[in-house]
Design a protein around this motif. Sequence first.
Motif, PDB file in Angstrom:
ATOM      1  N   GLY A  77       0.615  -1.312   0.041  1.00 40.57           N
ATOM      2  CA  GLY A  77      -0.045   0.078   0.021  1.00 40.57           C
ATOM      3  C   GLY A  77       0.707   1.288   0.016  1.00 40.57           C
ATOM      4  N   ASN A  78       0.547   2.363  -0.749  1.00 38.67           N
ATOM      5  CA  ASN A  78       1.123   3.424  -0.808  1.00 38.67           C
ATOM      6  C   ASN A  78       0.310   4.503  -0.062  1.00 38.67           C
ATOM      7  N   TRP A  79       0.274   4.789   1.002  1.00 40.93           N
ATOM      8  CA  TRP A  79      -0.669   5.730   1.466  1.00 40.93           C
ATOM      9  C   TRP A  79      -0.544   7.028   1.269  1.00 40.93           C
ATOM     10  N   LYS A  80       0.481   7.643   0.427  1.00 43.00           N
ATOM     11  CA  LYS A  80       1.017   8.843  -0.114  1.00 43.00           C
ATOM     12  C   LYS A  80       0.688   9.843   1.247  1.00 43.00           C
ATOM     13  N   MET A  81      -0.164  11.124   0.875  1.00 46.87           N
ATOM     14  CA  MET A  81       0.297  11.894   2.197  1.00 46.87           C
ATOM     15  C   MET A  81      -1.470  11.923   2.818  1.00 46.87           C
ATOM     16  N   ASN A  82      -1.892  10.811   3.133  1.00 48.80           N
ATOM     17  CA  ASN A  82      -3.323  10.547   3.541  1.00 48.80           C
ATOM     18  C   ASN A  82      -3.026  10.061   5.145  1.00 48.80           C
TER      19      ASN A  82
END
Length: 260
Positions: free
Chosen positions: A12-17
Amino acid sequence: MNKKYRKAIIAGNWKMNLLPSEVKSFAEELRHLLPKTKTCEVVLCAPYTHIPNLRRSLKDSRIYVGAQDLSLHDKGAFTGEISAAMLDDLSVHYVIVGHSERRQYHGETDFSVGDKAVAVLENGMSPIICVGESLEQRERGLTMEYVRYQTLAALSKIPDDKLRHCVIAYEPIWAIGTGKTASAQQAQEVCECIRRIIRERRGARLARSISILYGGSMSGKNALELLSMPDIDGGLIGGASLKPADFAQIIDAVAQVTGE
Ligand code: PGA
């Protein structure tokens, strides 16, 4: 090529979340929903600020913690940067390098991607190296040429004994966060091309052992078809990694493919 030689990975790549305070309940829910696959490695690549909480919440689970970027430098006067050693000290296992959003908004180049991958490996972690074409490049028929160039540039400084710890993610830029997924055939074609490049340059043994992921609007709906392809060993998941139930559905697709 036979998939039994390599790991299935769902990252998973949550990024800026999400917020650091939301990590605990996310992790509890995901642990509860996690399908009982032994063969799939599950990873959550979180913002730096979330990593200590995530680590704590995932203790004794089979889910690894990842980061989304790192500094090129080892240490020193680089305000705002985070080094490979700092991530390793937090027990991070994977680090995404060269994500198209870093290339597009933060001046990441093919050469800094290669150097960052080396820094990750030298600190005992695994880089998830992202490559992928823009819509314009695809429409002009330049996909394979561009991905070939990006792959060779990223891997050029990595010695063979370290290369087997690398993961490559093919992420067509036009499919990221757009809801437009590459068809399973399109994704397979490029992942097969990446494996062929590694085989030509670094030999068949390494080529068959490196996990190649697809990323770009992967979801519970399309995961099974994509993951059934012979050269797609897993996924790098943005939007659908933000809800435990959606993410678990993708992991479940791996279990279906491997027949667990
Ligand atoms: P997406 O993002 O799944 O939301 O398209 C994938 C990624 O950027 O890694």
